[in-house]
Scaffold this motif. Structure first.
Motif, PDB file in Angstrom:
ATOM      1  N   PHE A  13     -13.303  -5.212 -24.339  1.00 25.98           N
ATOM      2  CA  PHE A  13     -13.864  -6.329 -24.865  1.00 25.98           C
ATOM      3  C   PHE A  13     -14.918  -5.696 -25.792  1.00 25.98           C
ATOM      4  O   PHE A  13     -14.957  -6.385 -27.020  1.00 25.98           O
ATOM      5  N   GLY A  14     -15.824  -5.020 -25.549  1.00 21.22           N
ATOM      6  CA  GLY A  14     -16.838  -4.350 -26.319  1.00 21.22           C
ATOM      7  C   GLY A  14     -16.411  -3.766 -27.553  1.00 21.22           C
ATOM      8  O   GLY A  14     -17.121  -3.951 -28.765  1.00 21.22           O
ATOM      9  N   ARG A  15     -15.177  -3.302 -27.521  1.00 21.12           N
ATOM     10  CA  ARG A  15     -14.561  -2.760 -28.898  1.00 21.12           C
ATOM     11  C   ARG A  15     -13.918  -3.960 -29.802  1.00 21.12           C
ATOM     12  O   ARG A  15     -14.109  -3.794 -30.972  1.00 21.12           O
ATOM     13  N   VAL A  16     -13.253  -4.888 -29.033  1.00 20.64           N
ATOM     14  CA  VAL A  16     -12.594  -5.838 -29.628  1.00 20.64           C
ATOM     15  C   VAL A  16     -13.633  -6.762 -30.411  1.00 20.64           C
ATOM     16  O   VAL A  16     -13.219  -7.198 -31.623  1.00 20.64           O
ATOM     17  N   PRO A  41     -14.169 -11.986 -33.871  1.00 21.93           N
ATOM     18  CA  PRO A  41     -15.031 -12.870 -33.036  1.00 21.93           C
ATOM     19  C   PRO A  41     -14.267 -13.222 -31.881  1.00 21.93           C
ATOM     20  O   PRO A  41     -13.137 -14.029 -31.944  1.00 21.93           O
ATOM     21  N   SER A  42     -14.871 -13.116 -30.775  1.00 22.74           N
ATOM     22  CA  SER A  42     -14.129 -13.352 -29.792  1.00 22.74           C
ATOM     23  C   SER A  42     -15.034 -13.582 -28.258  1.00 22.74           C
ATOM     24  O   SER A  42     -16.113 -13.229 -28.348  1.00 22.74           O
ATOM     25  N   CYS A  92     -22.679  -5.612 -18.764  1.00 24.42           N
ATOM     26  CA  CYS A  92     -22.582  -6.516 -19.699  1.00 24.42           C
ATOM     27  C   CYS A  92     -24.240  -6.483 -20.518  1.00 24.42           C
ATOM     28  O   CYS A  92     -24.290  -6.634 -21.710  1.00 24.42           O
ATOM     29  N   ARG A  93     -25.228  -6.596 -19.488  1.00 27.17           N
ATOM     30  CA  ARG A  93     -26.619  -6.474 -20.087  1.00 27.17           C
ATOM     31  C   ARG A  93     -26.812  -5.121 -20.781  1.00 27.17           C
ATOM     32  O   ARG A  93     -27.311  -5.278 -21.947  1.00 27.17           O
ATOM     33  N   ASP A 115     -24.177 -12.768 -24.228  1.00 29.89           N
ATOM     34  CA  ASP A 115     -23.799 -13.959 -24.975  1.00 29.89           C
ATOM     35  C   ASP A 115     -22.229 -14.119 -25.214  1.00 29.89           C
ATOM     36  O   ASP A 115     -21.939 -15.275 -25.263  1.00 29.89           O
ATOM     37  N   GLN A 116     -21.430 -13.082 -25.190  1.00 28.10           N
ATOM     38  CA  GLN A 116     -20.106 -13.469 -25.360  1.00 28.10           C
ATOM     39  C   GLN A 116     -19.193 -13.187 -24.196  1.00 28.10           C
ATOM     40  O   GLN A 116     -17.907 -13.239 -24.193  1.00 28.10           O
TER      41      GLN A 116
END
Ligand code: GMT
Length: 379
Positions: A220-223, A228-229, A247-248, A254-255
Protein backbone atom coordinates in the motif's frame (compact mmCIF):
# COMPACT_ATOMS: atom_id res chain seq x y z
CA UNK A 1 -29.34 -37.34 8.16
CA UNK A 2 -28.53 -36.35 11.74
CA UNK A 3 -25.14 -34.68 11.44
CA UNK A 4 -22.80 -33.48 14.19
CA UNK A 5 -20.37 -30.66 13.38
CA UNK A 6 -17.35 -29.85 15.52
CA UNK A 7 -15.38 -26.72 14.66
CA UNK A 8 -13.74 -23.58 15.99
CA UNK A 9 -16.64 -21.15 16.38
CA UNK A 10 -14.56 -18.10 15.44
CA UNK A 11 -14.09 -15.82 12.42
CA UNK A 12 -11.41 -18.19 11.03
CA UNK A 13 -12.02 -19.85 7.68
CA UNK A 14 -12.48 -23.37 9.03
CA UNK A 15 -15.20 -22.20 11.43
CA UNK A 16 -16.87 -20.19 8.68
CA UNK A 17 -16.92 -23.12 6.25
CA UNK A 18 -18.17 -25.53 8.95
CA UNK A 19 -20.97 -23.14 9.94
CA UNK A 20 -22.05 -22.31 6.38
CA UNK A 21 -22.01 -26.02 5.56
CA UNK A 22 -24.19 -26.80 8.59
CA UNK A 23 -26.68 -24.05 7.74
CA UNK A 24 -26.87 -25.20 4.15
CA UNK A 25 -27.38 -28.85 5.18
CA UNK A 26 -30.14 -27.78 7.56
CA UNK A 27 -31.85 -25.82 4.78
CA UNK A 28 -31.83 -29.06 2.79
CA UNK A 29 -33.70 -30.83 5.60
CA UNK A 30 -30.91 -32.49 7.57
CA UNK A 31 -30.73 -32.10 11.35
CA UNK A 32 -27.47 -30.40 12.25
CA UNK A 33 -25.90 -30.40 15.71
CA UNK A 34 -23.06 -27.94 16.32
CA UNK A 35 -20.80 -29.01 19.19
CA UNK A 36 -18.51 -26.09 20.07
CA UNK A 37 -17.33 -24.03 23.03
CA UNK A 38 -19.16 -20.91 21.81
CA UNK A 39 -21.98 -20.25 19.37
CA UNK A 40 -20.32 -20.03 15.91
CA UNK A 41 -20.11 -16.39 14.79
CA UNK A 42 -21.76 -17.07 11.44
CA UNK A 43 -24.64 -18.97 13.07
CA UNK A 44 -27.13 -16.15 13.25
CA UNK A 45 -30.89 -16.42 13.62
CA UNK A 46 -33.06 -19.42 14.44
CA UNK A 47 -33.37 -22.61 12.44
CA UNK A 48 -35.87 -25.32 13.31
CA UNK A 49 -33.39 -28.11 12.67
CA UNK A 50 -30.11 -26.63 13.89
CA UNK A 51 -29.10 -27.50 17.44
CA UNK A 52 -26.25 -26.00 19.40
CA UNK A 53 -24.50 -27.94 22.15
CA UNK A 54 -22.08 -25.84 24.17
CA UNK A 55 -18.97 -27.49 25.56
CA UNK A 56 -18.10 -26.32 29.04
CA UNK A 57 -14.94 -27.59 30.64
CA UNK A 58 -14.69 -27.44 34.39
CA UNK A 59 -11.77 -25.60 35.91
CA UNK A 60 -10.03 -26.91 38.99
CA UNK A 61 -7.02 -25.53 40.91
CA UNK A 62 -4.97 -28.58 39.93
CA UNK A 63 -5.33 -27.90 36.21
CA UNK A 64 -2.84 -25.52 34.69
CA UNK A 65 -4.83 -25.89 31.46
CA UNK A 66 -8.53 -26.73 31.37
CA UNK A 67 -8.94 -30.23 29.85
CA UNK A 68 -11.10 -29.00 26.96
CA UNK A 69 -10.52 -32.16 24.90
CA UNK A 70 -11.98 -34.30 27.69
CA UNK A 71 -15.08 -32.12 27.94
CA UNK A 72 -15.49 -32.10 24.16
CA UNK A 73 -15.16 -35.90 23.88
CA UNK A 74 -17.74 -36.36 26.65
CA UNK A 75 -20.14 -33.92 24.96
CA UNK A 76 -19.70 -35.57 21.54
CA UNK A 77 -20.35 -39.02 23.04
CA UNK A 78 -23.51 -37.70 24.70
CA UNK A 79 -24.84 -35.92 21.61
CA UNK A 80 -24.16 -38.89 19.32
CA UNK A 81 -25.86 -41.24 21.76
CA UNK A 82 -28.94 -39.25 22.65
CA UNK A 83 -29.50 -37.35 19.39
CA UNK A 84 -28.83 -40.52 17.42
CA UNK A 85 -26.33 -38.93 15.04
CA UNK A 86 -25.58 -40.70 11.77
CA UNK A 87 -22.22 -39.00 11.22
CA UNK A 88 -19.77 -36.67 12.92
CA UNK A 89 -17.91 -34.10 10.80
CA UNK A 90 -14.93 -32.46 12.50
CA UNK A 91 -13.19 -29.42 11.05
CA UNK A 92 -9.49 -28.71 11.65
CA UNK A 93 -7.56 -31.77 12.79
CA UNK A 94 -6.21 -30.35 16.05
CA UNK A 95 -7.59 -31.40 18.48
CA UNK A 96 -10.90 -32.32 16.83
CA UNK A 97 -9.83 -35.44 14.94
CA UNK A 98 -8.15 -36.88 18.02
CA UNK A 99 -11.14 -36.03 20.21
CA UNK A 100 -13.44 -37.66 17.65
CA UNK A 101 -11.35 -40.82 17.89
CA UNK A 102 -11.76 -40.81 21.66
CA UNK A 103 -15.52 -40.24 21.40
CA UNK A 104 -15.74 -43.04 18.84
CA UNK A 105 -13.96 -45.40 21.25
CA UNK A 106 -16.27 -44.42 24.12
CA UNK A 107 -19.33 -44.96 21.93
CA UNK A 108 -18.17 -48.38 20.77
CA UNK A 109 -18.53 -49.52 24.40
CA UNK A 110 -22.26 -48.77 23.97
CA UNK A 111 -22.36 -50.71 20.71
CA UNK A 112 -22.51 -47.48 18.65
CA UNK A 113 -20.29 -47.11 15.58
CA UNK A 114 -20.25 -43.44 14.59
CA UNK A 115 -18.66 -42.59 11.23
CA UNK A 116 -16.21 -39.69 11.52
CA UNK A 117 -15.24 -37.34 8.69
CA UNK A 118 -12.26 -35.03 9.26
CA UNK A 119 -11.74 -31.95 7.10
CA UNK A 120 -8.19 -30.63 6.96
CA UNK A 121 -8.13 -26.86 6.59
CA UNK A 122 -4.56 -25.63 6.56
CA UNK A 123 -2.31 -24.90 9.48
CA UNK A 124 -3.60 -28.04 11.19
CA UNK A 125 -1.23 -29.66 8.67
CA UNK A 126 1.21 -27.02 7.50
CA UNK A 127 2.18 -24.95 10.50
CA UNK A 128 0.92 -26.56 13.69
CA UNK A 129 0.15 -30.15 12.80
CA UNK A 130 3.65 -30.95 11.62
CA UNK A 131 5.22 -29.68 14.85
CA UNK A 132 6.78 -32.59 16.75
CA UNK A 133 4.57 -31.86 19.74
CA UNK A 134 1.44 -32.69 17.73
CA UNK A 135 2.49 -34.74 14.69
CA UNK A 136 2.05 -38.31 16.05
CA UNK A 137 -1.47 -37.55 17.26
CA UNK A 138 -2.39 -35.73 14.05
CA UNK A 139 -1.15 -38.59 11.87
CA UNK A 140 -2.89 -41.22 14.00
CA UNK A 141 -6.19 -39.37 14.15
CA UNK A 142 -6.25 -38.66 10.40
CA UNK A 143 -5.64 -42.35 9.74
CA UNK A 144 -8.35 -43.27 12.27
CA UNK A 145 -10.99 -41.10 10.56
CA UNK A 146 -13.52 -42.90 8.39
CA UNK A 147 -13.33 -40.14 5.79
CA UNK A 148 -10.81 -37.35 5.26
CA UNK A 149 -11.23 -34.30 3.08
CA UNK A 150 -8.84 -31.47 2.25
CA UNK A 151 -9.84 -28.02 0.98
CA UNK A 152 -7.38 -27.96 -1.94
CA UNK A 153 -5.14 -30.22 -3.99
CA UNK A 154 -2.19 -28.46 -2.44
CA UNK A 155 -3.32 -29.39 1.08
CA UNK A 156 -3.94 -33.00 0.12
CA UNK A 157 -0.44 -33.28 -1.35
CA UNK A 158 1.11 -31.49 1.60
CA UNK A 159 -0.62 -33.92 4.00
CA UNK A 160 0.64 -36.92 2.04
CA UNK A 161 4.17 -35.49 1.99
CA UNK A 162 4.17 -34.61 5.69
CA UNK A 163 2.64 -37.70 7.27
CA UNK A 164 2.45 -41.40 6.70
CA UNK A 165 -1.17 -41.43 5.55
CA UNK A 166 -2.92 -44.75 5.07
CA UNK A 167 -6.37 -43.43 4.24
CA UNK A 168 -7.73 -41.77 1.08
CA UNK A 169 -8.05 -38.00 1.07
CA UNK A 170 -10.84 -36.45 -0.96
CA UNK A 171 -10.41 -32.86 -2.15
CA UNK A 172 -13.58 -30.85 -1.59
CA UNK A 173 -13.01 -27.19 -2.26
CA UNK A 174 -14.26 -24.43 -0.02
CA UNK A 175 -17.37 -22.70 -1.28
CA UNK A 176 -19.16 -19.39 -1.36
CA UNK A 177 -22.76 -18.38 -0.74
CA UNK A 178 -23.71 -15.86 -3.41
CA UNK A 179 -26.87 -14.92 -1.53
CA UNK A 180 -24.57 -13.24 0.92
CA UNK A 181 -21.38 -12.50 -1.02
CA UNK A 182 -22.27 -10.41 -4.03
CA UNK A 183 -21.59 -6.89 -5.15
CA UNK A 184 -24.24 -4.69 -3.64
CA UNK A 185 -24.72 -1.00 -4.22
CA UNK A 186 -22.89 0.72 -1.38
CA UNK A 187 -21.96 3.88 -3.26
CA UNK A 188 -23.04 6.16 -0.43
CA UNK A 189 -20.72 4.26 1.89
CA UNK A 190 -17.85 4.44 -0.60
CA UNK A 191 -18.36 8.20 -0.96
CA UNK A 192 -18.11 8.54 2.79
CA UNK A 193 -14.85 6.58 3.04
CA UNK A 194 -13.30 7.73 -0.22
CA UNK A 195 -14.90 11.14 -0.90
CA UNK A 196 -12.47 12.07 -3.66
CA UNK A 197 -12.76 8.86 -5.65
CA UNK A 198 -9.75 7.23 -4.01
CA UNK A 199 -9.22 3.56 -4.82
CA UNK A 200 -9.94 1.17 -1.96
CA UNK A 201 -7.53 -1.66 -1.12
CA UNK A 202 -8.61 -4.25 1.40
CA UNK A 203 -7.19 -7.11 3.45
CA UNK A 204 -8.96 -9.39 5.90
CA UNK A 205 -7.27 -11.91 8.17
CA UNK A 206 -6.73 -12.99 11.73
CA UNK A 207 -3.47 -11.00 11.84
CA UNK A 208 -1.22 -13.96 12.49
CA UNK A 209 2.41 -13.94 11.29
CA UNK A 210 1.60 -16.38 8.47
CA UNK A 211 -0.64 -13.69 6.91
CA UNK A 212 2.31 -11.25 6.44
CA UNK A 213 0.14 -8.18 7.04
CA UNK A 214 3.33 -6.10 6.94
CA UNK A 215 3.51 -6.87 3.20
CA UNK A 216 0.01 -5.46 2.74
CA UNK A 217 1.20 -2.21 4.31
CA UNK A 218 4.42 -2.23 2.25
CA UNK A 219 2.44 -2.72 -0.96
CA UNK A 220 0.00 0.00 0.00
CA UNK A 221 2.86 2.40 0.87
CA UNK A 222 4.12 2.05 -2.72
CA UNK A 223 0.68 2.24 -4.34
CA UNK A 224 -0.47 5.36 -2.48
CA UNK A 225 2.57 7.28 -3.75
CA UNK A 226 1.33 6.79 -7.30
CA UNK A 227 -2.45 6.78 -7.02
CA UNK A 228 -4.85 8.26 -4.45
CA UNK A 229 -6.03 5.31 -2.37
CA UNK A 230 -6.85 4.02 1.08
CA UNK A 231 -6.40 0.68 2.79
CA UNK A 232 -8.98 -1.13 4.92
CA UNK A 233 -7.55 -3.71 7.31
CA UNK A 234 -10.29 -6.01 8.60
CA UNK A 235 -9.80 -8.47 11.44
CA UNK A 236 -7.70 -8.67 14.53
CA UNK A 237 -5.01 -10.85 16.04
CA UNK A 238 -1.53 -11.04 17.49
CA UNK A 239 0.16 -8.89 14.81
CA UNK A 240 -2.23 -5.94 14.98
CA UNK A 241 -0.25 -3.85 17.46
CA UNK A 242 2.94 -4.27 15.42
CA UNK A 243 1.06 -3.33 12.25
CA UNK A 244 -0.32 -0.18 13.84
CA UNK A 245 3.24 0.78 14.81
CA UNK A 246 4.40 0.10 11.24
CA UNK A 247 1.68 2.41 9.86
CA UNK A 248 2.73 5.13 12.30
CA UNK A 249 6.41 4.81 11.43
CA UNK A 250 5.57 5.08 7.73
CA UNK A 251 3.27 8.08 8.27
CA UNK A 252 0.36 6.21 6.67
CA UNK A 253 -2.16 6.45 9.52
CA UNK A 254 -4.48 8.83 7.63
CA UNK A 255 -4.86 6.45 4.69
CA UNK A 256 -5.10 3.17 6.60
CA UNK A 257 -8.18 2.19 8.62
CA UNK A 258 -7.98 -0.67 11.12
CA UNK A 259 -11.58 -1.88 11.26
CA UNK A 260 -11.18 -4.85 13.62
CA UNK A 261 -13.45 -7.88 13.42
CA UNK A 262 -16.45 -7.28 11.20
CA UNK A 263 -19.56 -9.37 10.69
CA UNK A 264 -20.67 -7.80 7.41
CA UNK A 265 -17.40 -8.21 5.49
CA UNK A 266 -19.37 -8.33 2.25
CA UNK A 267 -20.40 -4.67 2.67
CA UNK A 268 -16.76 -3.64 2.88
CA UNK A 269 -15.80 -5.84 -0.05
CA UNK A 270 -18.60 -4.18 -2.04
CA UNK A 271 -16.73 -0.87 -1.96
CA UNK A 272 -13.26 -2.32 -2.55
CA UNK A 273 -11.17 -2.34 -5.72
CA UNK A 274 -8.36 -4.76 -4.88
CA UNK A 275 -7.91 -7.46 -2.22
CA UNK A 276 -4.39 -8.22 -0.97
CA UNK A 277 -3.47 -11.60 0.53
CA UNK A 278 0.33 -11.99 0.69
CA UNK A 279 0.43 -15.01 3.05
CA UNK A 280 3.54 -17.11 3.65
CA UNK A 281 1.28 -20.15 3.36
CA UNK A 282 -2.41 -20.52 2.59
CA UNK A 283 -4.14 -23.82 1.95
CA UNK A 284 -7.02 -22.25 0.04
CA UNK A 285 -7.69 -18.59 0.82
CA UNK A 286 -11.40 -18.39 1.59
CA UNK A 287 -11.04 -14.64 2.19
CA UNK A 288 -9.84 -14.27 -1.41
CA UNK A 289 -12.82 -16.25 -2.71
CA UNK A 290 -15.22 -14.03 -0.72
CA UNK A 291 -13.60 -10.98 -2.31
CA UNK A 292 -13.83 -12.47 -5.82
CA UNK A 293 -17.54 -13.18 -5.30
CA UNK A 294 -17.92 -9.45 -4.59
CA UNK A 295 -16.05 -8.68 -7.84
CA UNK A 296 -12.76 -7.73 -6.23
CA UNK A 297 -9.55 -8.86 -8.01
CA UNK A 298 -6.79 -10.48 -5.96
CA UNK A 299 -3.14 -9.61 -5.39
CA UNK A 300 -1.68 -12.66 -3.67
CA UNK A 301 1.42 -14.64 -3.03
CA UNK A 302 2.04 -17.70 -5.17
CA UNK A 303 1.85 -20.27 -2.39
CA UNK A 304 -0.23 -23.20 -1.22
CA UNK A 305 -3.71 -23.43 -2.67
CA UNK A 306 -3.87 -19.75 -3.69
CA UNK A 307 -3.09 -20.50 -7.37
CA UNK A 308 -6.09 -22.88 -7.36
CA UNK A 309 -8.32 -19.90 -6.53
CA UNK A 310 -6.56 -16.82 -7.90
CA UNK A 311 -5.73 -17.29 -11.57
CA UNK A 312 -2.67 -15.24 -12.56
CA UNK A 313 -3.49 -12.59 -15.14
CA UNK A 314 -7.21 -13.40 -15.00
CA UNK A 315 -8.66 -12.88 -11.52
CA UNK A 316 -5.62 -11.02 -10.23
CA UNK A 317 -1.91 -11.63 -9.92
CA UNK A 318 0.43 -13.99 -8.07
CA UNK A 319 3.87 -12.94 -6.80
CA UNK A 320 6.58 -14.68 -4.83
CA UNK A 321 6.17 -14.47 -1.05
CA UNK A 322 7.56 -11.15 0.20
CA UNK A 323 7.97 -9.60 -3.26
CA UNK A 324 6.16 -6.40 -2.35
CA UNK A 325 7.61 -4.54 -5.36
CA UNK A 326 5.95 -6.97 -7.75
CA UNK A 327 2.70 -6.90 -5.77
CA UNK A 328 2.68 -3.10 -5.85
CA UNK A 329 3.38 -3.08 -9.61
CA UNK A 330 0.53 -5.53 -10.19
CA UNK A 331 -1.84 -3.53 -7.99
CA UNK A 332 -1.03 -0.35 -9.90
CA UNK A 333 -1.53 -2.10 -13.24
CA UNK A 334 -5.11 -2.77 -12.11
CA UNK A 335 -5.84 0.56 -10.46
CA UNK A 336 -4.39 2.81 -13.15
CA UNK A 337 -6.50 1.47 -15.97
CA UNK A 338 -10.28 1.44 -15.55
CA UNK A 339 -10.80 -1.02 -18.44
CA UNK A 340 -8.29 -3.49 -17.02
CA UNK A 341 -9.78 -3.18 -13.55
CA UNK A 342 -13.25 -3.74 -14.93
CA UNK A 343 -12.16 -6.86 -16.86
CA UNK A 344 -10.43 -8.36 -13.81
CA UNK A 345 -13.48 -7.67 -11.63
CA UNK A 346 -15.69 -9.56 -14.11
CA UNK A 347 -13.21 -12.48 -14.32
CA UNK A 348 -12.93 -12.66 -10.53
CA UNK A 349 -16.69 -13.07 -10.31
CA UNK A 350 -16.77 -15.66 -13.11
CA UNK A 351 -14.06 -17.75 -11.41
CA UNK A 352 -15.76 -17.48 -7.99
CA UNK A 353 -18.89 -18.99 -9.53
CA UNK A 354 -17.00 -22.30 -9.85
CA UNK A 355 -17.15 -22.53 -6.04
CA UNK A 356 -20.90 -22.05 -5.56
CA UNK A 357 -22.27 -23.45 -2.30
CA UNK A 358 -25.14 -25.10 -4.21
CA UNK A 359 -22.64 -27.24 -6.10
CA UNK A 360 -20.23 -28.14 -3.32
CA UNK A 361 -22.61 -29.00 -0.45
CA UNK A 362 -24.07 -31.95 -2.45
CA UNK A 363 -20.51 -33.24 -2.81
CA UNK A 364 -20.29 -33.32 0.99
CA UNK A 365 -23.70 -35.04 1.21
CA UNK A 366 -22.56 -37.75 -1.22
CA UNK A 367 -19.33 -38.14 0.68
CA UNK A 368 -21.25 -38.55 3.98
CA UNK A 369 -23.48 -41.26 2.46
CA UNK A 370 -20.49 -43.06 0.98
CA UNK A 371 -18.67 -42.92 4.34
CA UNK A 372 -21.71 -44.16 6.29
CA UNK A 373 -22.10 -47.04 3.80
CA UNK A 374 -18.40 -47.94 4.02
CA UNK A 375 -18.54 -47.98 7.82
CA UNK A 376 -21.68 -50.15 7.73
CA UNK A 377 -20.00 -52.81 5.66
CA UNK A 378 -16.80 -52.46 7.68
CA UNK A 379 -14.47 -51.21 4.92
O1 GMT B 1 -5.41 -23.13 9.14
C1 GMT B 1 -5.61 -21.99 9.58
O2 GMT B 1 -4.82 -21.06 9.57
C2 GMT B 1 -6.91 -21.73 10.17
C3 GMT B 1 -7.96 -21.86 9.19
C4 GMT B 1 -9.01 -21.10 9.82
O3 GMT B 1 -9.72 -21.68 10.64
O4 GMT B 1 -9.05 -19.90 9.55
O5 GMT B 1 -7.63 -21.33 7.89
C5 GMT B 1 -7.39 -22.28 6.90
O6 GMT B 1 -8.64 -22.76 6.50
C6 GMT B 1 -9.40 -21.92 5.63
C7 GMT B 1 -10.73 -22.60 5.36
O7 GMT B 1 -10.55 -23.85 4.78
C8 GMT B 1 -8.59 -21.68 4.36
O8 GMT B 1 -9.32 -20.88 3.46
C9 GMT B 1 -7.30 -20.97 4.75
O9 GMT B 1 -6.51 -20.82 3.60
C10 GMT B 1 -6.53 -21.77 5.76
N1 GMT B 1 -5.41 -20.96 6.28
C11 GMT B 1 -4.13 -21.26 6.02
O10 GMT B 1 -3.79 -22.22 5.36
C12 GMT B 1 -3.13 -20.32 6.57
Amino acid sequence: MNIGIVCYPTFGGSGVIATELGISLAKKGHNVHFITYKRPVRLEGFYQNIFYHEVNSMSYPLFEYDPYETALASKIADVVRYEKLDLLHVHYAIPHAAVAFMAKSILSSFGIRIPVVTTLHGTDITLVGNDKSFAPVVEFSINSSDGVTAVSNYLKQKTLNTFNITTDIEVIYNFIDFDRFKKVDKDHFKKMLAPNGEKVLVHTSNFRKVKRVQDVIEVFGRVVQKTPSLLLLIGDGPERQRMEELCRSKGLCDQIRFLGKQNAVEELLAISDVFIIPSADESFGLAALEAMACEVPIISSNVGGLPEVNIHGVTGFLSEVGDVEDMARNTLSLLENENTLHAFKASALAEAKKFKIEEIVPVYEDYYIETIDRVKIGV
